[in-house]
Write an enzyme that holds these catalytic residues in place. Structure first.
Site, PDB file in Angstrom:
ATOM      1  N   TYR A  69       3.206   9.427  -4.452  1.00 26.23           N
ATOM      2  CA  TYR A  69       1.909   9.208  -5.094  1.00 26.23           C
ATOM      3  C   TYR A  69       2.077   9.642  -6.541  1.00 26.23           C
ATOM      4  CZ  TYR A  69      -3.244   9.199  -4.990  1.00 26.23           C
ATOM      5  OH  TYR A  69      -4.563   8.951  -5.209  1.00 26.23           O
TER       6      TYR A  69
ATOM      7  N   LYS B 204      -0.654   4.907  -0.949  1.00 24.26           N
ATOM      8  CA  LYS B 204      -1.930   5.424  -0.444  1.00 24.26           C
ATOM      9  C   LYS B 204      -1.959   5.368   1.080  1.00 24.26           C
ATOM     10  CE  LYS B 204      -4.772   6.203  -4.036  1.00 24.26           C
ATOM     11  NZ  LYS B 204      -6.078   6.234  -4.659  1.00 24.26           N
TER      12      LYS B 204
END
Ligand code: NAD
Length: 571
Positions: A109, A180
């Protein structure tokens, strides 16, 4: 599409039916156990000669791959290593990610995923997720039916135009939905066979990508206007008919589109926009937690937000509705909340863009506050005039929280809460170290990207990361468990309130407004339960008794462990 058939076996372990054998089984990332296939499974599935003799435990495998990944010193190389593991063996990937979440979150991320987006067409190994281009117009449903598994519950979709603070990344944006969804599995425990990352690859206006012969996307300028809307409509209809139980997360759309798409589709299927609503809930939780640390009640906070884009508008809307719910109205509502963009304080004028409407100050109020409406104002003048207790940066403007701005804020309030949230790290409005130095250690700081602890005045301040990952996995899990028909602002407000409660006294004492990332799974579970309870109180989901909430959330949380495999009829 394949059906992922899992049941609980007599010893409590999952038993999964597998329609593959031999090399095809080893090549299937969802079923592959590699060296952990047992002797019996090697016999049953024709793997005897295809693997070295020793049978590894999952713990041994995890140790082996973790060692291989941390040996790489460059963050992008670690990203590539983890992505390759994801491609070969999903269960092992999620085991390693869950066990080292704090260490690997900044890789899968932000910030490293940003580099992965930029380098996508150069580091590409294997395709992941679904691609929809304007050439699929008229048969988008058919393309959706190419998904690997049929029971899709969770989709993250991007059109790649506003990736983190990096702008239009074309096909490279796909790394964001993939990342995600990896977090959804690691933090919320959603089984990977229920997840589907999607790129609406409608072209790019990034000339450098269009000129790059290795570029992997649909090599055209961006589709816009009615043709774009029609493609998205067709996509949404396809999702509704093919995956009726799915929640759709809109991700990294440009600000105007982000708002318009959410408004258009949020009642057609359960959907939300993380950049706006997830960020808003995260920031609202930070404001609540800063109030706990400074002893300021929510209606007494004065919040200035730099950057009136997708994130800033989302934060402002959620804070505004929370203030309204607390009975704050009229002038007091404006004074509590100001948005600042390149032109200065946002004013409610006829030319205000539709997505910002209702958030601008009346010009007369700005005048009374000592600002010249319409004239150029810099942040310093605004901070001096409005004396904010909270300053939030979602502008992507690196260094915008200058020393004099911060000092001016700290002159007026004892514990200024300052959140430079812009990502990646290079875009942050200030570094936590500077903010603490300029305020003699009084600032309550939360950043968008991970930062090292700061030593100041003989103590060490832990910098809380205002990461949406504290919100969206819990909201998503709660929505699925509650079978909510729509995702409401009230569900985000409930998530924010719960997250702020979960910041412990020790976290606050250490200077952090958020729990440590190592607590993500526990936090997500609690946030999901709060979201389910909110759905129950709204009555827009299935009926559950209060004592059924926690078990229902737990029942949907998968732990990355190898199931027992048994051959399906055709294997
Ligand atoms: P956006 O492009 O929609 O909005 C940015 C806004 O900031 C625009 O309206 C722009 O005009 C304004 N702006 C730019 N420079 C400015 C300046 N010097 N002064 C005042 N305003 C300025 O982008 P977005 O999606 O809202 O994201 C903004 C930033 O917030 C990005 O860097 C993103 O990474 C970050 N963000 C962080 C988190 C998080 O930490 N959890 C979540 C969402 C967004």
């Amino acid at each position: 599409m394949e059906r992922y058939e899992s049941r609980v076996g007599p010893d409590g372990r999952a038993v999964v039916r597998v329609p593959w054998r031999g090399p095809a089984l080893l090549a299937h990332s969802m079923y592959n156990k590699s060296t952990a296939f047992t002797r019996e499974e090697r016999e049953t599935f024709g793997l005897n000669g295809l693997l070295p003799s020793a049978v590894s435990t999952m713990e041994q495998q995890a140790r082996r791959v973790y060692g291989n990944i941390v040996r790489k010193t460059d963050a992008l190389e670690r990203y590539i290593g983890l992505a390759a593991l994801h491609d070969r063996n999903e269960i092992l990937f999620f085991r390693v990610l869950a066990d080292h979440l704090e260490e690997f979150l900044p890789i899968v991320y932000t910030p490293t995923v940003g580099r992965a987006c930029q380098e996508y067409s150069r580091i590409f190994r294997r395709a992941h997720g679904l691609w929809i281009t304007p050439e699929h117009r008229g048969r988008v449903r058919e393309v959706l039916a190419d998904a690997p598994f049929e029971d899709v519950r969770l989709i993250v979709v991007t059109d790649n135009e506003s990736i983190l603070g990096l702008g239009d990344q074309g096909a490279g944006g796909m790394a964001i939905p993939v990342g995600k969804l990896a977090l959804y599995t690691a933090a919320a425990g959603i089984h990977p066979a229920h997840t589907l990352p999607i790129s609406l690859d409608v072209g790019t206006d990034n000339q450098a990508l269009l000129d790059d012969d290795l570029y992997l996307g649909w090599r055209h300028p961006r589709l816009r206007g009615d043709a774009y809307d029609a493609l998205v409509d067709e996509f949404v209809e396809g999702v509704r008919s093919l995956f009726p139980r799915a929640l759709l997360q809109w991700e990294d759309f440009r600000k105007g589109n982000a708002v318009a798409l959410l408004e258009r589709h949020r009642d057609r299927l359960p959907s939300f926009n993380d950049d706006m609503q997830g960020t808003a809930a995260m920031a609202a939780a930070g404001v609540l937690a800063s109030g706990r640390a400074s002893g300021t009640a929510p209606p007494d906070q004065r919040v200035v937000i730099l950057g009136a884009g997708a994130a800033g508008v989302g934060i402002a809307r959620l804070l505004q509705s929370a203030l309204r719910a607390a009975g704050v109205e009229g002038e007091a509502l404006f004074r509590a909340l100001a948005l600042v963009d390149i032109q200065g304080l946002l004013l409610e004028e006829p030319a205000i863009e539709p997505f910002r409407r209702g958030l601008g100050w009346p010009a007369e109020l700005a005048r009374q506050a000592g600002l010249r409406p319409g004239g150029p104002q810099d942040l310093l003048a605004i901070v001096r005039a409005l004396r904010p207790t909270v300053l939030i940066g979602v502008s992507g403007a690196a260094g915008a929280f200058r020393e004099e701005v911060v000092r001016a804020m700290a002159e007026a309030v004892e514990r200024p809460a300052i959140f430079p949230l812009s990502n990646p790290t290079s875009q942050a409005e200030a570094t936590p170290g500077d903010l603490l130095r300029w305020t003699d250690g009084r600032a309550l700081v939360a950043a968008g990207s991970p930062f090292d602890p700061v030593s100041i005045g003989g103590r060490t301040v832990r910098i809380g990361q205002g990461n949406n990952a504290f919100i969206f996995p819990g909201v998503g899990l709660g929505t699925l468990v509650a079978e909510a028909r729509t995702v409401t602002d009230g569900m985000f407000a409930a998530a924010a309130a719960r997250l702020a409660e979960l910041v412990s006294a020790e976290d606050l004492a250490a200077g952090s407004l958020f729990p440590p990332v190592s607590q993500l799974r526990r936090v997500t579970t609690q946030v999901a339960e709060a979201v389910v309870r909110q759905v129950l109180s709204q009555g827009n989901g299935r009926a559950l008794r209060d004592d059924e909430v926690a078990p229902a959330v737990a029942a949907m949380q998968w732990e990355p462990a190898y199931p027992v495999l048994e051959p399906a009829g055709n294997a």
